[in-house]
Motif scaffolding. Structure first.
Motif, PDB file in Angstrom:
ATOM      1  N   HIS A  95      40.467 -34.808   8.566  1.00 20.73           N
ATOM      2  CA  HIS A  95      40.913 -34.675   7.184  1.00 20.73           C
ATOM      3  C   HIS A  95      40.548 -33.289   6.648  1.00 20.73           C
ATOM      4  N   ALA A  96      41.129 -32.944   5.518  1.00 18.50           N
ATOM      5  CA  ALA A  96      40.854 -31.655   4.881  1.00 18.50           C
ATOM      6  C   ALA A  96      39.986 -31.847   3.651  1.00 18.50           C
ATOM      7  N   THR A  97      39.258 -30.810   3.318  1.00 21.55           N
ATOM      8  CA  THR A  97      38.493 -30.794   2.080  1.00 21.55           C
ATOM      9  C   THR A  97      38.594 -29.393   1.483  1.00 21.55           C
ATOM     10  N   GLN A  98      38.200 -29.249   0.240  1.00 22.36           N
ATOM     11  CA  GLN A  98      38.234 -27.947  -0.414  1.00 22.36           C
ATOM     12  C   GLN A  98      36.813 -27.469  -0.704  1.00 22.36           C
ATOM     13  N   VAL A  99      36.587 -26.193  -0.467  1.00 21.66           N
ATOM     14  CA  VAL A  99      35.285 -25.592  -0.755  1.00 21.66           C
ATOM     15  C   VAL A  99      35.487 -24.397  -1.680  1.00 21.66           C
ATOM     16  N   ASN A 100      34.475 -24.107  -2.476  1.00 25.19           N
ATOM     17  CA  ASN A 100      34.527 -22.951  -3.367  1.00 25.19           C
ATOM     18  C   ASN A 100      34.102 -21.695  -2.612  1.00 25.19           C
ATOM     19  N   VAL A 101      34.849 -20.634  -2.792  1.00 25.56           N
ATOM     20  CA  VAL A 101      34.587 -19.370  -2.099  1.00 25.56           C
ATOM     21  C   VAL A 101      34.474 -18.251  -3.121  1.00 25.56           C
ATOM     22  N   LYS A 102      33.505 -17.365  -2.911  1.00 21.40           N
ATOM     23  CA  LYS A 102      33.362 -16.171  -3.751  1.00 21.40           C
ATOM     24  C   LYS A 102      33.324 -14.947  -2.842  1.00 21.40           C
ATOM     25  N   ILE A 103      34.247 -14.019  -3.063  1.00 19.91           N
ATOM     26  CA  ILE A 103      34.313 -12.801  -2.264  1.00 19.91           C
ATOM     27  C   ILE A 103      34.273 -11.587  -3.195  1.00 19.91           C
TER      28      ILE A 103
END
Length: 344
Positions: free
Chosen positions: A149-157
């Motif tokens: 399954h897929a999940t969403q993660v928070n990313v900061k670049i």
């Protein structure tokens, strides 16, 4: 295996789609399992960890509920007659199978959580058994396909780490209150797996397919497969010329792969499946018997021979002895050893 560099031949790309390993993940109910069934047809064996394949008419599905049952399937995959039936083995889903292995390892040491065994042997076994259990599919001559399954993660670049053409309206520009450094913050789709679960899979697969919904300019929804990595999702393909996104359809994906293969010079292609060189791997009866006797002896010393006999009865039939097994019974002996390990 004898090594002779004078006989070494350059690698050629296989034109057989079923020779390429894959990891497929996506949002719930997007159609991952149906896609695999349509892609490989009767040549794929599903090792299912959930009983949700009832309407997948025509599919070959073997349900497993424990790691021992999974090992039983692997043992039977060694059978030449089984190899004539299947090219691809799909694990559906990966995260559930990993949980079964965790339960198997904890039961082996009679623990309720990891970290309670001296020298971290439980963690060591977990890592090794997971890697070996997945790699065995390919070693036996099948192409593994993994489903998750897929999940969403928070990313900061940091702003300096993103090209201007990569910036889109899904990103938010934020500033660190202390350092005043600016970042782009956004969400990214990734497999819903811990790094330690995904690590050996990442090293094994040729293609990572991300399946999701998208909308066109008329706001109509479409199911698609992403085949290239972006800042918003994890994906990738061994084919350098493949389209970055295609409709979620087996025929559309086949065409995309075919078009990518067509870009390769004909002299660098071959029609047959890639051989692992391990298809004829057989069970070593003597080693299995020695291992079985060692475990049985320890259980005998612990006054648990009734448990040993129960496993022998389940595997070889009531009234039989473990030591009476013959070399023609290497496969059931393998299963017996796995069951003995589980109660050790």
């Amino acid at each position: 295996m004898a090594i002779n560099l004078m006989d070494l031949e350059p690698i050629k790309a296989s034109t057989d789609l079923s020779s390429y390993t894959a990891f497929i993940y996506g949002i719930p109910k997007i159609g991952k399992t149906t896609f695999i069934h349509k892609l490989y047809g009767s040549r794929v064996l599903f090792i299912a960890t959930e009983k949700r394949h009832k309407v997948l008419v025509g599919a070959n599905v073997q349900y497993v509920s424990t790691w021992t049952e999974y090992l039983t399937v692997l043992a039977q995959l060694r059978n030449p007659k089984i190899k004539e039936k299947f090219d691809v083995v799909a694990i559906d889903t990966v995260e559930n199978l990993y949980q079964m292995l965790e339960q198997y390892i904890l039961a082996k040491y009679n623990k309720t959580e990891f970290g309670q065994v001296d020298w971290g042997k439980d963690w060591t076994d977990l890592k090794k058994d997971w890697k070996d259990g997945l790699q065995m599919i390919e070693k036996l001559g099948y192409t593994p396909v993994f489903v998750s399954h897929a999940t969403q993660v928070n990313v900061k670049i940091p702003v300096a780490g993103i090209l201007q053409e990569q910036v889109n309206d899904t990103m938010t520009l934020v500033e660190d209150k202390k350092t005043k450094e600016q970042y782009y913050e956004f969400t990214k789709y990734v497999p819903d797996l811990k790094d330690k679960v995904m690590a050996p899979i990442n090293k094994m697969v040729d293609n990572i397919l991300f399946m999701t919904l998208t909308t066109d300019e008329r706001l109509q929804e479409h199911r698609v497969i992403h085949l290239r990595e972006t800042l918003q999702w994890q994906a990738g393909s061994t084919f350098t010329g493949i389209a970055p996104v295609v409709p979620l359809d087996a025929e559309a994906y086949k065409k995309a792969v075919s078009d990518a293969i067509d870009l390769i010079d004909d002299s660098q292609k071959k029609e047959e499946r890639e051989s692992t060189g391990m298809e004829e791997e057989t069970l070593n009866f003597d080693e299995l018997m020695a291992e079985a006797k060692e475990i049985a002896f320890k259980l005998h010393q612990a006054g648990r021979m009734d448990e040993v006999q129960r496993i022998v009865d389940e595997t070889f039939g009531a009234g039989n002895k473990l030591t009476d097994a013959t070399k023609h019974q290497a496969q059931p002996l393998f299963i017996a050893v796995q069951k003995l390990k589980e109660i050790q």
